[in-house]
Write a protein that holds these residues in place. Structure first.
Motif, PDB file in Angstrom:
ATOM      1  N   ALA A   1     -39.907 -84.694  27.846  1.00 34.27           N
ATOM      2  CA  ALA A   1     -39.843 -84.476  26.558  1.00 34.27           C
ATOM      3  C   ALA A   1     -38.612 -84.933  26.030  1.00 34.27           C
ATOM      4  CB  ALA A   1     -39.892 -83.188  26.142  1.00 34.27           C
TER       5      ALA A   1
ATOM      6  N   GLY B   1     -52.483 -83.013  22.024  1.00 36.76           N
ATOM      7  CA  GLY B   1     -51.415 -82.743  20.873  1.00 36.76           C
ATOM      8  C   GLY B   1     -51.649 -84.024  20.028  1.00 36.76           C
TER       9      GLY B   1
ATOM     10  N   SER C   1     -51.123 -75.545  21.104  1.00 30.58           N
ATOM     11  CA  SER C   1     -50.575 -75.532  22.448  1.00 30.58           C
ATOM     12  C   SER C   1     -50.732 -74.288  23.218  1.00 30.58           C
ATOM     13  CB  SER C   1     -49.278 -76.080  22.597  1.00 30.58           C
ATOM     14  OG  SER C   1     -48.753 -76.338  23.947  1.00 30.58           O
TER      15      SER C   1
ATOM     16  N   LEU D   1     -46.375 -87.466  23.293  1.00 31.38           N
ATOM     17  CA  LEU D   1     -47.411 -86.274  23.664  1.00 31.38           C
ATOM     18  C   LEU D   1     -48.328 -86.633  24.622  1.00 31.38           C
ATOM     19  CD1 LEU D   1     -48.090 -84.858  20.117  1.00 31.38           C
ATOM     20  CD2 LEU D   1     -46.883 -83.641  21.955  1.00 31.38           C
TER      21      LEU D   1
ATOM     22  N   PHE E   1     -48.679 -83.445  26.687  1.00 33.14           N
ATOM     23  CA  PHE E   1     -49.620 -82.620  26.279  1.00 33.14           C
ATOM     24  C   PHE E   1     -50.842 -83.432  25.538  1.00 33.14           C
ATOM     25  CE2 PHE E   1     -50.789 -79.668  22.737  1.00 33.14           C
ATOM     26  CZ  PHE E   1     -51.946 -78.955  23.420  1.00 33.14           C
TER      27      PHE E   1
ATOM     28  N   VAL F   1     -43.745 -77.779  24.805  1.00 32.76           N
ATOM     29  CA  VAL F   1     -44.362 -78.234  23.588  1.00 32.76           C
ATOM     30  C   VAL F   1     -43.559 -77.672  22.446  1.00 32.76           C
ATOM     31  CG1 VAL F   1     -46.396 -78.540  22.018  1.00 32.76           C
ATOM     32  CG2 VAL F   1     -46.662 -79.098  24.504  1.00 32.76           C
TER      33      VAL F   1
ATOM     34  N   THR G   1     -41.411 -79.954  19.901  1.00 31.78           N
ATOM     35  CA  THR G   1     -41.980 -80.021  18.755  1.00 31.78           C
ATOM     36  C   THR G   1     -40.906 -79.383  17.533  1.00 31.78           C
ATOM     37  OG1 THR G   1     -43.981 -79.569  19.190  1.00 31.78           O
ATOM     38  CG2 THR G   1     -43.889 -79.429  16.947  1.00 31.78           C
TER      39      THR G   1
END
Length: 226
Positions: free
Chosen positions: A84, A122, A154, A115, A119, A163, A167
């Protein structure tokens, strides 16, 4: 480990700094996108002022700028947090590119690219909010709604814990870039300045009309700033 992490984050920033939209404007339209529309180096400005078809390769490359370093970190087994961080570094590079005097875009597409390896769900979540905004004629406030609700989504689908902080960091980067607006000057202190600040944060523009803002040409911008 520390040196390796630092190099991956630095690599993410440098990759994110490649000003894709600016290069498309120069190569395809012989124009400087910094003087058109919102003045951001974004796919939306390529769509409006360069060539509509070009938004596809520009958008894909901007997503890849963050997807690649995030994927590489995961592939090396260095964890989701570093993945991330590398993806967000690419977003920072996109927003404040080293290769374009720190005059960049807003980084939402780049963040969506980050993402994908971290994830994947997302990506469609954010895409839905952008599509709603596009249908309603202004995606800027809907992008904020997508970011604010992404951590909750999430949690509901069992996404990774990284996440939420990622975010949150992206939301801060977004608001900082909207307010900084590629160093576009604010009006003098007073009611007008407060109104412009609020518009920048919520709608990513200085004036009431979204259509007039994105359609501006160099002469229009000079008149606005005069």
């Amino acid at each position: 480990m520390i040196l390796e992490s630092a190099l991956l984050i630095l690599g993410g920033y440098l990759l994110g700094s490649i000003p894709t939209a600016y290069l498309a404007g120069r190569w395809l339209g012989k124009l400087d996108l910094r003087r058109y529309g919102s003045g951001t180096m974004s796919g939306s400005m390529v769509y409006e002022h360069v060539a509509r078809w070009a938004v596809v390769p520009v958008g894909l490359f901007d997503m890849a700028k963050a997807a690649l370093p995030a994927w590489l970190v995961l592939h090396l087994g260095l964890g989701e947090a570093l993945a991330a961080a590398a993806g967000l570094a690419a977003v920072a590079g996109h927003n404040w590119p080293l290769f374009l005097h720190f005059t960049g875009g807003r980084g939402l597409g780049t963040f969506m690219g980050a993402l994908l390896p971290i994830f994947p769900w997302g990506f469609p979540w954010m895409l839905v909010f952008l599509a709603v905004g596009w249908r309603l004629g202004d995606s800027a406030p809907w992008a904020l709604v997508g970011l604010v609700t992404l951590p909750l989504f999430s949690v509901l689908v069992g996404g990774p814990g990284v996440v939420a902080p990622a975010t949150g960091a992206m939301l801060l980067l977004t608001l900082a870039k909207r307010l900084e607006a590629n160093r576009r000057p604010l009006p003098p202190p007073g009611p007008e300045r407060r109104q412009v600040v609020l518009r920048r944060l919520l709608f990513d523009r200085d004036i009431a009309s979204h259509a007039e803002w994105i359609e501006r040409k160099p002469d229009d911008q000079a008149a606005t700033q005069a």
